[in-house]
Motif scaffolding. Structure first.
Motif, mmCIF file in Angstrom:
data_model
loop_
_atom_site.group_PDB
_atom_site.id
_atom_site.type_symbol
_atom_site.label_atom_id
_atom_site.label_comp_id
_atom_site.label_asym_id
_atom_site.label_seq_id
_atom_site.Cartn_x
_atom_site.Cartn_y
_atom_site.Cartn_z
ATOM 1 N N MET A 173 32.046 44.200 20.482
ATOM 2 C CA MET A 173 31.512 43.857 21.799
ATOM 3 C C MET A 173 30.981 45.126 22.468
ATOM 4 O O MET A 173 29.900 45.123 23.070
ATOM 5 C CB MET A 173 32.597 43.188 22.650
ATOM 6 C CG MET A 173 32.988 41.829 22.072
ATOM 7 S SD MET A 173 34.600 41.225 22.617
ATOM 8 C CE MET A 173 34.734 39.751 21.594
ATOM 9 N N LEU A 232 41.491 35.999 17.392
ATOM 10 C CA LEU A 232 41.509 34.776 16.586
ATOM 11 C C LEU A 232 40.700 33.670 17.267
ATOM 12 O O LEU A 232 39.901 32.966 16.626
ATOM 13 C CB LEU A 232 42.969 34.331 16.368
ATOM 14 C CG LEU A 232 43.194 32.939 15.787
ATOM 15 C CD1 LEU A 232 42.594 32.829 14.384
ATOM 16 C CD2 LEU A 232 44.687 32.610 15.741
ATOM 17 N N LYS A 289 47.875 48.519 18.767
ATOM 18 C CA LYS A 289 46.629 49.078 19.294
ATOM 19 C C LYS A 289 46.688 50.575 19.584
ATOM 20 O O LYS A 289 45.752 51.128 20.159
ATOM 21 C CB LYS A 289 46.222 48.305 20.552
ATOM 22 C CG LYS A 289 46.111 46.796 20.334
ATOM 23 C CD LYS A 289 44.899 46.437 19.481
ATOM 24 C CE LYS A 289 44.834 44.932 19.218
ATOM 25 N NZ LYS A 289 43.664 44.558 18.426
HETATM 26 P P1 ADP Z 1 43.282 41.120 18.829
HETATM 27 O O1 ADP Z 1 42.815 39.830 18.286
HETATM 28 O O2 ADP Z 1 44.154 41.884 17.907
HETATM 29 O O3 ADP Z 1 43.875 41.010 20.170
HETATM 30 P P2 ADP Z 1 40.421 41.791 18.878
HETATM 31 O O4 ADP Z 1 39.720 43.067 19.201
HETATM 32 O O5 ADP Z 1 40.073 41.141 17.606
HETATM 33 O O6 ADP Z 1 41.976 42.086 18.985
HETATM 34 O O7 ADP Z 1 40.119 40.698 19.997
HETATM 35 C C1 ADP Z 1 40.568 40.826 21.290
HETATM 36 C C2 ADP Z 1 39.798 39.842 22.165
HETATM 37 O O8 ADP Z 1 40.564 39.543 23.316
HETATM 38 C C3 ADP Z 1 38.486 40.406 22.662
HETATM 39 O O9 ADP Z 1 37.594 39.317 22.870
HETATM 40 C C4 ADP Z 1 38.882 41.023 23.997
HETATM 41 O O10 ADP Z 1 37.795 41.145 24.873
HETATM 42 C C5 ADP Z 1 39.871 40.000 24.486
HETATM 43 N N1 ADP Z 1 40.899 40.468 25.433
HETATM 44 C C6 ADP Z 1 42.032 41.168 25.161
HETATM 45 N N2 ADP Z 1 42.750 41.375 26.284
HETATM 46 C C7 ADP Z 1 42.060 40.802 27.290
HETATM 47 C C8 ADP Z 1 42.272 40.674 28.708
HETATM 48 N N3 ADP Z 1 43.352 41.172 29.306
HETATM 49 N N4 ADP Z 1 41.345 39.996 29.430
HETATM 50 C C9 ADP Z 1 40.240 39.488 28.827
HETATM 51 N N5 ADP Z 1 39.988 39.578 27.518
HETATM 52 C C10 ADP Z 1 40.880 40.216 26.750
#
Ligand code: ADP
Ligand code: GLC
Length: 481
Positions: free
Chosen positions: A390, A20, A310
């Motif tokens: 990404m 988000l 997930k």
């Molecule tokens: P969600 O919003 O359901 O968590 P998304 O794939 O849309 O899944 O987005 C996840 C975002 O959060 C991505 O930018 C991902 O790189 C980041 N992210 C998730 N966990 C971590 C973490 N532990 N450290 C850094 N970035 C994270």
């Protein structure tokens, strides 16, 4: 010039727990500035990094009737990358050490306050949106308040609202009597055709009922949520609103996520030289994380909130089997304790193959996107998913379940037609997932030229905001008329 206000509970670079924040932080930069002035309003959380708080300046403050009290509402602002941000400042509501608390009732009170404060702040700021663009349940009351309270006088007349559903799982539900008391909304709003769902008050439902348009973050998810399995109890309402519901797939920030210029990674690379250069990032990460240093080992990455959504129960189920294969697995994530411990356990058991990093790190996430060969995301449901986008951008091949945005953004590899940008499976089944991973291993080890062509196609795919920002613009135009 048309004015748009994004209202959300998180947004990069100020504060992020998941996708988000990426959307709220990147989409406004990509909307056509000639025609739209898109601004963003967020809570000012005490847990924001000082570096970002330092960029804020005080605008004004006032007192607002809320939950039987007169509450302080401070307004701050900042301009970052050409985007104007406002912040609602309240020490009482936003001072915790984490963005979200574990107390659902407190969350409802905080975001009900935020929603009312956003609308109350607008005349004080002097920014008059044509459209207030709300995101997820935290801002679900904005469309409701806009209809119920903020309609007299010129300022709010004709102001439209949109709500984007990033995740239907979270709805902001609590007993009707309590929510009535907190929000100050009249009895007549708490009926099954309005805010009530299954006897409780439901803030997201309020947003969906009262917004002028409803969007979600991929076409497939827009269809899925009209079914009982994915509908989280609101499928009936979403079917009823299907004329006003559209799916617009997310993009990612192509400046922040760019393997050619990424400051977090050891060795930049591009679509031309990845065959030689990308592996240098793998080497560096193996060293950093204490994995066996071997260029040839297939490295599979996971960057995620560690939740049921997930697909981590699938991974837990076959992790021992997977670890018998010739692969390395690098995990970065936080979340449910059982999944955190599961990965810690396998890290302990297979130290040179598995690296569990149970924390949040922007830098390590970029290193993983760049270093790995494949990225695993076997979600139970996925409204859009940004991590696989990404990965594609970094030529790291996604292995996903065909659901929601994963289905819309990852094209399955077809060896006969030489097509596809990733590997996917259909059923939520651990061995179906494992077989798909093993198919990817086979291509990686035995048909390296084919693998590299998949990488070519992945890196050539365009998931910048170019196309989707235009779709939002069209929707704003249509709403404003
Ligand atoms: P969600 O919003 O359901 O968590 P998304 O794939 O849309 O899944 O987005 C996840 C975002 O959060 C991505 O930018 C991902 O790189 C980041 N992210 C998730 N966990 C971590 C973490 N532990 N450290 C850094 N970035 C994270
Ligand atoms: C939610 C969803 C994710 C989506 C993100 C941004 O957190 O879980 O699929 O990509 O929002 O829209």
């Amino acid at each position: 010039m048309k004015n748009i206000l994004f209202a959300a509970s998180e947004g990069v670079p100020f504060i992020k727990t998941g996708g988000l924040a990426d959307v709220v932080g990147s989409l406004p930069k990509c909307v056509d500035k000639q025609y739209f002035d898109v601004r963003v309003i967020l809570p000012k959380y005490a847990c924001m990094k000082q570096e970002w708080k330092d960029k804020m300046t005080y605008v004004n403050h006032f007192y607002m009737d809320f939950n039987w009290k007169s509450e302080y509402v401070g307004i701050m602002e900042a301009v970052v990358d050409g985007v104007h941000y406002y912040f609602i400042d309240s020490e009482y509501y936003f001072s915790g050490s984490k963005v979200y608390s574990d107390d659902p009732l407190w969350e409802i009170e905080r975001y009900a306050y935020f929603s009312k404060a956003v609308l109350s702040a607008l005349p004080v700021i002097g920014f008059k949106p044509d459209v207030v663009h709300c995101h997820d349940w935290q801002t679900g009351l904005i469309p409701v308040y806009l209809k119920e309270r903020f309609h007299d006088g010129d300022f709010f007349r004709n102001m439209k609202s949109v709500i984007t559903i990033h995740n239907l799982k979270f709805q902001g539900k609590w007993s009707t009597e309590t929510v009535k008391s907190i929000t100050g909304l009249p009895d007549s709003y708490f009926t099954p055709d309005k805010l009530e769902a299954y006897k409780d008050a439901n803030l997201l439902k309020g947003g969906i009922v009262y917004a002028d348009a409803v969007t979600t973050v991929s076409d497939t998810y827009a269809e899925e949520i009209k079914t009982e399995f994915y509908g989280e109890g609101l499928d009936g309402l979403l079917r009823a609103r299907s004329n006003d519901l559209r799916g617009i797939v997310n993009g990612i920030d192509y400046t922040d996520f760019n393997p050619t210029t990424d400051k977090h990674i050891v060795k930049p690379y591009d679509a031309v030289n990845f065959r030689k250069e990308k592996v240098k990032n793998k080497r560096a990460l193996q060293k950093e994380l204490g994995l066996k240093e071997d260029d040839k080992k297939m490295m599979i990455g996971i960057v995620s909130r560690l939740t049921d959504q997930k697909g981590f129960d699938l991974i837990a189920y076959v992790m021992d089997e997977l670890c018998q294969d010739d692969v390395q697995i690098v995990v970065l994530g936080t979340g449910e304790e059982r999944y955190e411990n599961m990965f810690r356990h396998f890290d302990w058991k297979y130290g040179d193959k598995v690296s569990a990093n149970i924390y949040y790190s922007e830098a390590l996430s970029h290193k993983i996107y760049a270093a790995c060969d494949a990225f695993l995301m076997p979600s139970l449901f996925e409204p859009c998913g940004l991590s696989q986008l990404m990965s594609l951008r970094y030529g790291t091949i996604p292995i996903v379940r065909e659901t929601g945005g994963l289905k819309d953004t990852v094209e399955p590899y077809n060896e006969y037609e030489s097509k596809g940008t990733g590997f996917s499976f259909t059923n939520y089944n651990a061995h179906e997932m494992l077989n798909t991973i093993r198919y990817a291993e086979q291509i990686y080890y035995d048909k390296k030229r084919e693998w590299n062509k998949i990488v070519d196609r992945a890196m050539a795919a365009d998931f910048s905001w170019n196309v989707s920002a235009k779709k939002y613009q069209e929707m704003y135009d249509w709403l404003i008329g």
